[in-house]
Design a protein around this motif. Structure first.
Motif, PDB file in Angstrom:
ATOM      1  N   ILE A 279      33.733  55.746  81.089  1.00  0.00           N
ATOM      2  CA  ILE A 279      33.448  54.327  80.800  1.00  0.00           C
ATOM      3  C   ILE A 279      34.334  53.433  81.663  1.00  0.00           C
ATOM      4  N   SER A 280      35.617  53.802  81.775  1.00  0.00           N
ATOM      5  CA  SER A 280      36.547  53.025  82.586  1.00  0.00           C
ATOM      6  C   SER A 280      36.125  53.036  84.052  1.00  0.00           C
ATOM      7  N   GLY A 281      35.677  54.192  84.542  1.00  0.00           N
ATOM      8  CA  GLY A 281      35.230  54.287  85.935  1.00  0.00           C
ATOM      9  C   GLY A 281      34.020  53.419  86.204  1.00  0.00           C
ATOM     10  N   VAL A 282      33.060  53.403  85.280  1.00  0.00           N
ATOM     11  CA  VAL A 282      31.876  52.557  85.435  1.00  0.00           C
ATOM     12  C   VAL A 282      32.265  51.089  85.413  1.00  0.00           C
ATOM     13  N   ARG A 283      33.171  50.703  84.516  1.00  0.00           N
ATOM     14  CA  ARG A 283      33.630  49.308  84.450  1.00  0.00           C
ATOM     15  C   ARG A 283      34.344  48.898  85.740  1.00  0.00           C
ATOM     16  N   ASP A 284      35.148  49.825  86.283  1.00  0.00           N
ATOM     17  CA  ASP A 284      35.818  49.538  87.561  1.00  0.00           C
ATOM     18  C   ASP A 284      34.795  49.304  88.665  1.00  0.00           C
ATOM     19  N   LEU A 285      33.742  50.104  88.682  1.00  0.00           N
ATOM     20  CA  LEU A 285      32.695  49.963  89.689  1.00  0.00           C
ATOM     21  C   LEU A 285      32.010  48.607  89.572  1.00  0.00           C
ATOM     22  N   ILE A 286      31.676  48.222  88.348  1.00  0.00           N
ATOM     23  CA  ILE A 286      31.016  46.930  88.117  1.00  0.00           C
ATOM     24  C   ILE A 286      31.931  45.790  88.522  1.00  0.00           C
ATOM     25  N   TRP A 287      33.222  45.931  88.222  1.00  0.00           N
ATOM     26  CA  TRP A 287      34.177  44.865  88.577  1.00  0.00           C
ATOM     27  C   TRP A 287      34.311  44.723  90.093  1.00  0.00           C
ATOM     28  N   THR A 295      39.627  37.242  93.806  1.00  0.00           N
ATOM     29  CA  THR A 295      40.909  36.600  94.093  1.00  0.00           C
ATOM     30  C   THR A 295      42.055  37.441  93.535  1.00  0.00           C
ATOM     31  N   PRO A 296      43.299  37.248  94.022  1.00  0.00           N
ATOM     32  CA  PRO A 296      44.455  37.965  93.479  1.00  0.00           C
ATOM     33  C   PRO A 296      44.626  37.799  91.958  1.00  0.00           C
ATOM     34  N   PRO A 297      44.431  36.587  91.392  1.00  0.00           N
ATOM     35  CA  PRO A 297      44.517  36.492  89.933  1.00  0.00           C
ATOM     36  C   PRO A 297      43.493  37.383  89.216  1.00  0.00           C
ATOM     37  N   ASP A 298      42.285  37.508  89.782  1.00  0.00           N
ATOM     38  CA  ASP A 298      41.272  38.390  89.187  1.00  0.00           C
ATOM     39  C   ASP A 298      41.726  39.852  89.245  1.00  0.00           C
ATOM     40  N   LEU A 299      42.323  40.242  90.370  1.00  0.00           N
ATOM     41  CA  LEU A 299      42.811  41.618  90.524  1.00  0.00           C
ATOM     42  C   LEU A 299      43.944  41.895  89.534  1.00  0.00           C
ATOM     43  N   LEU A 300      44.843  40.930  89.399  1.00  0.00           N
ATOM     44  CA  LEU A 300      45.961  41.120  88.467  1.00  0.00           C
ATOM     45  C   LEU A 300      45.459  41.194  87.028  1.00  0.00           C
ATOM     46  N   SER A 301      44.445  40.382  86.715  1.00  0.00           N
ATOM     47  CA  SER A 301      43.876  40.422  85.368  1.00  0.00           C
ATOM     48  C   SER A 301      43.250  41.783  85.083  1.00  0.00           C
ATOM     49  N   ARG A 302      42.563  42.341  86.090  1.00  0.00           N
ATOM     50  CA  ARG A 302      41.959  43.666  85.903  1.00  0.00           C
ATOM     51  C   ARG A 302      43.027  44.746  85.744  1.00  0.00           C
ATOM     52  N   LEU A 303      44.105  44.626  86.526  1.00  0.00           N
ATOM     53  CA  LEU A 303      45.206  45.588  86.407  1.00  0.00           C
ATOM     54  C   LEU A 303      45.867  45.494  85.033  1.00  0.00           C
ATOM     55  N   GLN A 304      45.931  44.279  84.483  1.00  0.00           N
ATOM     56  CA  GLN A 304      46.491  44.096  83.143  1.00  0.00           C
ATOM     57  C   GLN A 304      45.640  44.838  82.109  1.00  0.00           C
ATOM     58  N   GLN A 305      44.313  44.760  82.266  1.00  0.00           N
ATOM     59  CA  GLN A 305      43.443  45.464  81.323  1.00  0.00           C
ATOM     60  C   GLN A 305      43.636  46.981  81.398  1.00  0.00           C
ATOM     61  N   PHE A 306      43.930  47.454  82.625  1.00  0.00           N
ATOM     62  CA  PHE A 306      44.131  48.891  82.786  1.00  0.00           C
ATOM     63  C   PHE A 306      45.538  49.312  82.341  1.00  0.00           C
ATOM     64  N   ALA A 307      46.551  48.603  82.834  1.00  0.00           N
ATOM     65  CA  ALA A 307      47.936  49.048  82.639  1.00  0.00           C
ATOM     66  C   ALA A 307      48.524  48.620  81.301  1.00  0.00           C
ATOM     67  N   GLU A 335      38.565  45.690 100.722  1.00  0.00           N
ATOM     68  CA  GLU A 335      39.979  45.364 100.469  1.00  0.00           C
ATOM     69  C   GLU A 335      40.262  45.312  98.969  1.00  0.00           C
ATOM     70  N   LYS A 336      39.403  44.653  98.239  1.00  0.00           N
ATOM     71  CA  LYS A 336      39.577  44.527  96.789  1.00  0.00           C
ATOM     72  C   LYS A 336      39.556  45.893  96.103  1.00  0.00           C
ATOM     73  N   ARG A 337      38.601  46.729  96.513  1.00  0.00           N
ATOM     74  CA  ARG A 337      38.450  48.043  95.880  1.00  0.00           C
ATOM     75  C   ARG A 337      39.660  48.931  96.161  1.00  0.00           C
TER      76      ARG A 337
END
Length: 423
Positions: A279-287, A295-307, A335-337
């Motif tokens: 499920i996490s892998g599919v969500r990462d793909l969609i993101w 943007t960097p804030p979006d990346l940091l927000s996604r990392l917060q959800q993971f970490a 780059e984002k991925r």
């Protein structure tokens, strides 16, 4: 309009069966009623004057008399030459004007061609008909072949002005006559109006080549973009096949084991973990595919959800630092991925091997370049003697792929920091 010297007609006297002599208040006219051609006589032809009286005329045998101011003219029609020689025309000079500058150019040499500089705003061409006996009575007519079909009668004017002509080649024709409808052969003058620099063929060709170059450049950019997107899709498909496929395969194995060993509940927990990973892998793909979160804030927000949940479960403090100037920075898809995968792998390493109590992620601008650092306060390691595993090797390869420089700082007992800087 067809040749009478003046409309103030006084007397008409016939001669033979086709000739009329017509006196006017300016000139004497000889009209041939068969051909409708008119010959004009003036004082320089031998008349006493150009002005005649209304009632002063008569015919005496073969002599015709017309009176007027200054005397009487006696005419012997049989002694008049039936036809006068047609005059020949020559171009004499041209005068070009640019601001206050006037330039004269002789046109008596062959070939008769003038090249007009684009800065010249007016050109005057002069011409003259050669006639040794009656030059004052000569009339002129002209046309420009490329612009006119009909001739323009300019009477006694012996020049033509050219103003505001577009660049190109024009042919001026001029002819002369002593009598209307008895014109000389025409002479030609070629006028070449040179184009301004932005009207030249090479400038137009340069514009066309530039446009073609821009179109080709846009085409190449578009093709490169499509290739990059195709490459990303292929990589995502490969990752999805490898990660999600292996995870689902694990779920299948654990499911079979759970069915065979119903008393062993550990298989169910492994099924749960594998399912969560999928499920996490599919969500990462969609993101990654979401263009609105680049943007960097979006990346940091996604990392917060993971970490966040992992750090909380392992009693690790998770710190985040974001430079406010990065809110307008946009990541490319690749780059984002890769950045997400690099930071995600780095956090996993911190949790698994560092035995740390704090993990800090910082997004900043250093000397105009985007810099990302992941640091922990764990046990660190000696890079000289520690063999690099698949995790660090993957991090280095991915950073190189997106043109980021990777630096790892660590010492035993002093934690580890990973720095990513945009090249």
């Amino acid at each position: 309009k067809t040749g009478l010297s003046n409309n103030g007609v006084y007397r008409l006297i016939g001669n033979k069966d086709s000739i009329l002599f017509i006196s006017t208040n300016y000139g004497l006219n000889q009209l041939n009623t068969f051909t409708n051609k008119i010959r004009i006589l003036y004082d320089h032809d031998g008349l006493h004057s150009n002005n005649f009286e209304e009632f002063s005329s008569g015919k005496f045998g073969s002599t015709i008399a017309f009176g007027g101011a200054g005397g009487i003219s006696l005419i012997r029609p049989d002694l008049l030459s039936p036809k006068r020689d047609r005059p020949s025309v020559l171009f004499t000079e041209s005068v070009s004007r640019y601001n206050d500058t006037v330039t004269n150019t002789s046109l008596l040499t062959q070939p008769l061609i003038i090249r007009i500089d684009p800065e010249i705003f007016q050109l005057t061409v002069y011409f003259r008909a050669i006639d040794f006996f009656d030059a004052e009575s000569i009339i002129y007519s002209y046309r420009i072949k490329e612009l006119q079909k009909n001739w323009t009668n300019i009477e006694h004017q012996n020049f033509i002005d050219f103003i505001g002509f577009n660049h190109g080649t024009y042919t001026l024709e001029v002819k002369a006559a002593k009598e209307v409808d008895d014109w000389s052969s025409s002479v030609e003058l070629t006028l070449i109006f040179l184009p301004k620099w932005y009207q030249t063929w090479w400038f137009k060709a340069l514009i066309v080549l530039t446009c073609l170059g821009i179109i080709y450049g846009l085409y190449r950019m578009r093709m490169n973009q499509l290739r990059k997107e195709e490459k990303i899709r292929n990589q995502l498909a490969t990752d999805l096949h490898d990660d999600l496929g292996s995870t689902l395969n694990s779920v299948k194995v654990y499911t079979n084991l759970a069915l065979m060993e119903k008393e062993n509940t550990g298989h169910l927990y492994k099924i749960k973990e594998s399912t969560q990973e999928a499920i996490s892998g599919v969500r990462d793909l969609i993101w990654v595919l979401d263009d609105k979160k680049d943007t960097p804030p979006d990346l940091l927000s996604r990392l917060q959800q993971f970490a966040g949940p992992l750090c909380e479960a392992n009693h690790i403090e998770f710190k985040k630092i974001m430079d406010p100037n990065l809110s307008d920075y946009k990541f490319g898809k690749e780059e984002k991925r890769f950045l997400y995968m690099i930071v995600k792998e780095s956090i996993n390493n911190c949790i698994k091997y560092a035995h740390c109590s704090v993990i800090e992620i910082c997004f900043s601008i250093v000397i105009g370049k985007l810099t990302i650092s992941i640091a922990d306060n764990g046990k660190g390691f000696n890079q000289a003697i520690t063999q690099e595993g698949n995790g660090l090797r993957n991090i280095r390869n991915r950073a190189k792929e997106i043109q980021y420089t990777l630096t790892i700082n660590t010492e035993p007992g002093k934690g580890t920091s990973i720095h990513l800087k945009k090249a």
